[in-house]
Design a protein around this motif. Structure first.
Motif, short mmCIF file in Angstrom:
data_model
loop_
_atom_site.label_atom_id
_atom_site.label_comp_id
_atom_site.label_asym_id
_atom_site.label_seq_id
_atom_site.Cartn_x
_atom_site.Cartn_y
_atom_site.Cartn_z
N VAL A 228 4.07 8.17 10.46
CA VAL A 228 4.80 6.95 10.06
C VAL A 228 3.80 5.84 9.73
N PHE A 229 2.77 5.70 10.54
CA PHE A 229 1.76 4.67 10.33
C PHE A 229 1.04 4.88 8.99
N LYS A 230 0.71 6.15 8.70
CA LYS A 230 0.03 6.47 7.44
C LYS A 230 0.94 6.16 6.25
N LYS A 231 2.21 6.51 6.38
CA LYS A 231 3.17 6.26 5.31
C LYS A 231 3.28 4.75 5.06
N TYR A 232 3.33 3.98 6.16
CA TYR A 232 3.43 2.52 6.06
C TYR A 232 2.19 1.94 5.38
N CYS A 233 1.02 2.42 5.76
CA CYS A 233 -0.24 1.94 5.16
C CYS A 233 -0.30 2.28 3.68
N ASP A 234 0.11 3.50 3.33
CA ASP A 234 0.11 3.92 1.92
C ASP A 234 1.04 3.02 1.11
N GLN A 235 2.20 2.72 1.67
CA GLN A 235 3.17 1.87 0.98
C GLN A 235 2.59 0.47 0.79
N LYS A 236 1.94 -0.05 1.82
CA LYS A 236 1.34 -1.38 1.76
C LYS A 236 0.23 -1.42 0.69
N ASN A 237 -0.59 -0.37 0.65
CA ASN A 237 -1.67 -0.29 -0.34
C ASN A 237 -1.11 -0.20 -1.75
N GLU A 238 0.00 0.52 -1.90
CA GLU A 238 0.63 0.67 -3.21
C GLU A 238 1.10 -0.69 -3.73
N VAL A 239 1.73 -1.47 -2.87
CA VAL A 239 2.22 -2.80 -3.24
C VAL A 239 1.03 -3.68 -3.61
N LYS A 240 -0.04 -3.58 -2.83
CA LYS A 240 -1.24 -4.37 -3.08
C LYS A 240 -1.85 -4.02 -4.45
N SER A 241 -1.92 -2.73 -4.76
CA SER A 241 -2.51 -2.32 -6.04
C SER A 241 -1.62 -2.75 -7.21
N LYS A 242 -0.32 -2.76 -7.02
CA LYS A 242 0.59 -3.22 -8.09
C LYS A 242 0.36 -4.71 -8.38
N LYS A 243 0.17 -5.49 -7.31
CA LYS A 243 -0.08 -6.92 -7.48
C LYS A 243 -1.40 -7.14 -8.22
N GLU A 244 -2.42 -6.37 -7.88
CA GLU A 244 -3.71 -6.51 -8.54
C GLU A 244 -3.62 -6.16 -10.02
N LYS A 245 -2.83 -5.14 -10.33
CA LYS A 245 -2.65 -4.75 -11.73
C LYS A 245 -1.97 -5.87 -12.53
#
Length: 45
Positions: free
Chosen positions: A24-41
């Motif tokens: 669950v923690f890994k899934k949460y971190c992956d989701q958070k990183n995905e949102v972060k990368s979308k903002k950077e794009k």
């Protein structure tokens, strides 16, 4: 005999809990990183 069975069951529960928590923690971190990368794009465009 019964005490060892109870200990084994508790250990099993702890292991399962630990693995599911890590998943669950890994899934949460992956989701958070995905949102972060979308903002950077968006900022780069």
């Amino acid at each position: 005999m019964i005490k060892t069975l109870i200990k084994l069951k508790i250990l099993k529960l702890i292991l399962i809990g630990g693995v599911s928590t890590a998943y669950v923690f890994k899934k949460y971190c992956d989701q958070k990183n995905e949102v972060k990368s979308k903002k950077e794009k968006k900022l780069l465009n």
